[in-house]
Design an enzyme around this catalytic site. Sequence first.
Site, PDB file in Angstrom:
ATOM      1  N   GLU D  53       0.887  -1.269  -0.113  1.00 45.53           N
ATOM      2  CA  GLU D  53      -0.072   0.135  -0.029  1.00 45.53           C
ATOM      3  C   GLU D  53       0.897   1.329  -0.304  1.00 45.53           C
ATOM      4  OE1 GLU D  53      -0.631  -2.490   2.002  1.00 45.53           O
ATOM      5  OE2 GLU D  53      -2.214  -3.457   1.162  1.00 45.53           O
ATOM      6  N   HIS D 121     -12.554  -6.052   7.166  1.00 43.18           N
ATOM      7  CA  HIS D 121     -13.124  -5.615   5.748  1.00 43.18           C
ATOM      8  C   HIS D 121     -14.269  -4.859   6.141  1.00 43.18           C
ATOM      9  CE1 HIS D 121     -10.707  -9.197   4.956  1.00 43.18           C
ATOM     10  NE2 HIS D 121     -10.331  -8.727   3.714  1.00 43.18           N
TER      11      HIS D 121
END
Lengths: 339, 339, 347, 347
Positions: D53, D121
């Site tokens: 990321e 999530h």
Amino acid sequence: MAKKKTTLSVALQKKIYGLMVKSRVLEERLIKMNKSGQGFFWIGGPGEEAFNVPLGLLIKKGEGLDYDFLHFHYRQSATLLTMGVEMIDVIRQMHNTATDPYSKGRNFVNHYAIKEWNVVNVTTPIEVQYALCIGTGVAQARHKGKGITIVTGGDAGTAEGEFQSCLLWASRKGKELPILIIVTNNRWGISTSQNEVHPKTNIAARGAAFGIKSAIVNGNDPFESYAVLKNAIDIVRKERKPFLIEAMVSRLYGHSSASGSNWVHGETDCISELETCLKKKKILSEENIKKIRQGYEDEAKQALQQVLQEPKPDPYSIFDHVFVDRKDSELLWPRWLKQ
Amino acid sequence: MAKKKTTLSVALQKKIYGLMVKSRVLEERLIKMNKSGQGFFWIGGPGEEAFNVPLGLLIKKGEGLDYDFLHFHYRQSATLLTMGVEMIDVIRQMHNTATDPYSKGRNFVNHYAIKEWNVVNVTTPIEVQYALCIGTGVAQARHKGKGITIVTGGDAGTAEGEFQSCLLWASRKGKELPILIIVTNNRWGISTSQNEVHPKTNIAARGAAFGIKSAIVNGNDPFESYAVLKNAIDIVRKERKPFLIEAMVSRLYGHSSASGSNWVHGETDCISELETCLKKKKILSEENIKKIRQGYEDEAKQALQQVLQEPKPDPYSIFDHVFVDRKDSELLWPRWLKQ
Amino acid sequence: MATMAQAIRLALHYGEENLGVKDIFGEDVGPPLGGVFTCTQGLKNAWNSPLDERGIIGCAIGLALSGCKPVAEIQFSDYIYNTIDLLKYAGNTLWRSNGIWPVPMVVMTPVGAGIHGSIYHSHSFESIMTHIQGWKIVIPSNALDAYGLMLSAIKDPNPVMYLIPKALLRSQGEEKIPGEPENPKELSKMIDAPLGDRSKWKPNWPDMQPLSIPLGKARIGMEGNQVTVISYGRMFPLSLEAARAVAEEGISCDVIDLRTLYPYDVEAIFNSVKKTGRVVVVNEDTELTNYGEHILRRITEDCFYHLEAPPLLVAGANVPGVALAETLEQATVPQVSYIVDALRNIA
Amino acid sequence: MATMAQAIRLALHYGEENLGVKDIFGEDVGPPLGGVFTCTQGLKNAWNSPLDERGIIGCAIGLALSGCKPVAEIQFSDYIYNTIDLLKYAGNTLWRSNGIWPVPMVVMTPVGAGIHGSIYHSHSFESIMTHIQGWKIVIPSNALDAYGLMLSAIKDPNPVMYLIPKALLRSQGEEKIPGEPENPKELSKMIDAPLGDRSKWKPNWPDMQPLSIPLGKARIGMEGNQVTVISYGRMFPLSLEAARAVAEEGISCDVIDLRTLYPYDVEAIFNSVKKTGRVVVVNEDTELTNYGEHILRRITEDCFYHLEAPPLLVAGANVPGVALAETLEQATVPQVSYIVDALRNIA
Ligand SMILES: Cc1ncc(C[n+]2csc(CCOP(=O)(O)OP(=O)(O)O)c2C)c(N)n1
Ligand SMILES: Cc1ncc(C[n+]2csc(CCOP(=O)(O)OP(=O)(O)O)c2C)c(N)n1
Ligand SMILES: [Mg+2]
Ligand SMILES: [Mg+2]
């Protein structure tokens, strides 16, 4: 593999085989549960049994610095079953019941947390375990016992900076850490092939840049895995220095239920390979094989029957264990949860 | 060094020497400014001139993808002066005047930002430049011109994950990036010696793990630096692949004004070494040397006199350039700044 | 009296002698420097880490999991932002494991402006930090609290974020810390490292005593009945100064030093607001999604019918950083005169 | 009508054809998958990044600096927290350089609960994101807005964070996007990748048309005069549902979809509150230092004398995550019935 000799006793070969099957059967049961709506999400380790079972056998299991500290990723079921985890507990987490001993219905399946065996919470964010393991490594380096730190993760995840942090902190001159750094390389990160996003060098080569010894192992071969792991663990345990293992493994049901969790053709199946080998060596017959599998299937089915009866966690429990003392979390309380 | 032959013309040798002195004189002026309260903080590059001047000479200077993109750290004054930065502008930033062309009184000295030369904001947070340079590298790889990306940073900072990100993204198989990755190794991160926190391997070795070519250079020798840089830049420019240089340099006034910014004994001074060499080669006399230095000292002094007359930035200007359109930042406005 | 930097050092010394702290680490935390603000000078268990904030926080979590009580430092909170995922991870580990794995660790990091630190040495961190669950968060405004809060932070079985208002580190406390010698010069001779070569220097520690400042309890710095001023850290002494200034004009303020940002002292806050009906929250973090807005929301929700005027937030301007030039810094973070204005406005 | 996932894909297609987007990248964004939610399927400029990321955001900033208009994806906002320093860096680059270096980039990332995603999530990100300066921040609640906001995000010369309410990605829009075929089945045949081998598949793009949804403008989903409900993303349809439910009881609500979280539509908010005197803000981020508290602070500051009841925040419980079991998820993030309760309470 079939041709290679192994120095492992017949009993141990059988034991390894049995545990590999047990773990495969469990994972296949979990996949079925997901497909039939008995669990929201599946992720796990079918294809890594030949590496993960030997790992489980070689761990110094116990609580505290004298034992191995384990920072695992989500494909480690075979290691955990080998260590003694009960199938039913894994099924409980899959069904997110209140009886799930690892997270009480909070987390995905195969996310273990076992204090008595130094199994630190299995992580969902990729690669943070490689940062955390530095700390147990530092503690164990100071403690000077026999316990070591073992960390596992996937190939794609090595692109995250924590992988470098782990290599660097573990290899500081004169301050080396007793960490076995494992990367299970299945050549994929979800849908992205390793070829597409990685350099042409292998992952083991990263160790050399830090003066860390390394080995590449065929993780589909349980006997080679056992030997390489044993050697590496012995070195880490004795020399109190890091060692890096890159294990080539298969991903037999794809990434997770999100990608369908269907059997992937063309990948090596370590279990059928081992069966061929053990049959050839006359260690197991076709009948033995069937019986072993059937036994575990029955166990899994019975466990599932029980789990389906068990209660779901209480809504109020979301405020449990935010802090050691629950009082600390009660400062804010949503209007809809009346106390 | 004095003994080594160089193929550089006498004119170039003199030019390099002059620029090294210019930049040293400027830095020493900045240090004095800090000590006499004319600037809050000093950080800069005395000790890196022998490496940074040749770098400045070899850069393809200009705006856009056809020219080199520069992701520099805070010790790069010699490179910038070589490229044509005016002393007075650096002094303006030191004195945080409204005329500071790089940040209008917002940032520390030696934090350049020059669009026409692709000088991306010099960073204060260590190592983020190694993440950003990936992007200009990707753009230049696609553009297929002659422009390359050059990134610099210190040795201690290579412990940050971005260093690995840079190595990995730049070396993806078939997607290599034209990035010259430079680490200036002064063997310190503030007060922490490299020995204490790094492995026994050198930083250049990290390239090999990713299949990246690398070189270690004596950054106190301007002629060796020139040669190694030229070779590396040629390779990156032509092959469109990364190259890693580890340059061994000195930190002549310690880390920054926070650590006192006093002359550090025992470090190699590239300028006095070069003077000895050029005097031996009869390229410069003691008198030349004095004159050159005096000229730059006068320039710096005059610049300072002017800067001290210049205005400080307007308080309202804090809301300028938060967004491209100032309107976007006016949604919130502290009560005490009446519009 | 001890400075705040000395107080922190003394508390850490107490921690390594009495509370089992074996690791005090971070960038430049060990010898020779002992921290860029000298907070860790001379401590026997202080050591230098690689320049790797993610490694530092990861290491601290691992140490906590292995039963140690680490105190990790991030050199400036400006450099903590690449570790937010790990801070979240530390804060959710006990919860994710349903109580199995506590993470007893302390992270300390300097915050705020006031030292001409420019963009990257002036950040506040409380707004993002209070949005991370599972942590206790403290911030002292004087040396004595700095000492007591550090002891409580170390003793706490949860992760604790210890924010250091860096501009106050050299300010001397008004109260004596239990165990410190009478004379601050004496203290300095005992525990401050000499300039120059320190390789042979050893501190001579005073015999420090325990001090209990429970986490979650605010301190009333000044009592009044017309306006409640809620603040902490560097803004607390400024708020006090502002309150004293308006006191002369007949405006009487309750000035609260929160000390702990989570769990905060909701009782002290509500009691005061119910008394005064007017409230100003002061901090120097940027004003958009600011921790002070949470405090104000709780107040408007629970004390709405006591409020006699719109509650106010005095906070940092919503710009990307605190700039270097003094003109700019002053326009960006609250000054005493701005707090005075707010108090006059609301009273 | 197109689903929200299709709408995003169509907008990105428009972007690569007409707005100069050359890089749409992130983990699993390129072929064969085209994103874990199919938002980038079939796009000619979509490519797979390493699992990093920090590298993704760094690369995006570099691309923006070099004059490209990258759209980078972080697979789930749950995994964006190790890049906060870089997001801050992107947001302060123009300012640090006093206007020299703009950073025109878009980052998109799915947020929120509602798909049984468990702890990692289900994160919301708006509270931390709105505390990062220099960014515009959008979040659509339907397919048409998803399309228009993406075009505006790409055209904007500043960094823009595009939050995707993941639970709405499969929901079909009620309005046709300019250029999409009449029949949603037709659209699917044209642009959805087949199951199985995709190596030879190519999408057949409809001729998409521009659509202007300016950043900073809210949308009124329902008009009323007793209570103002302010929401966005996944919570907007739930708020609307709740408002419809109480409408039958005679409670009349103004329901505002902010769409842009910064710069937000302060006019729409204040106008409505001045009309109704009652306000409920609904989002699913955790409630401590929550973006909604900022909106409420602005309202109490500027509309105090219009308020007839304590303003309310309906937000996520202050716990470390949204747990997997349905009982737990429902206790953690707002449900329609909780919003209904709040509306009844305040009306
Ligand atoms: C920090 C982070 N980024 C992204 C994800 C989403 N994600 C889950 S698994 C995965 C791929 C991991 O690949 P690899 O490391 O090779 O492990 P494998 O699953 O192949 O065993 C990704 C991207 C994540 N969980 N964490
Ligand atoms: C991310 C980050 N962490 C910490 C700091 C504080 N800091 C500034 S310079 C420095 C040491 C840098 O050492 P090195 O990378 O070797 O560069 P040098 O200063 O020696 O040239 C540190 C720790 C910072 N600026 N950024
Ligand atoms: Mg993999
Ligand atoms: Mg250095």
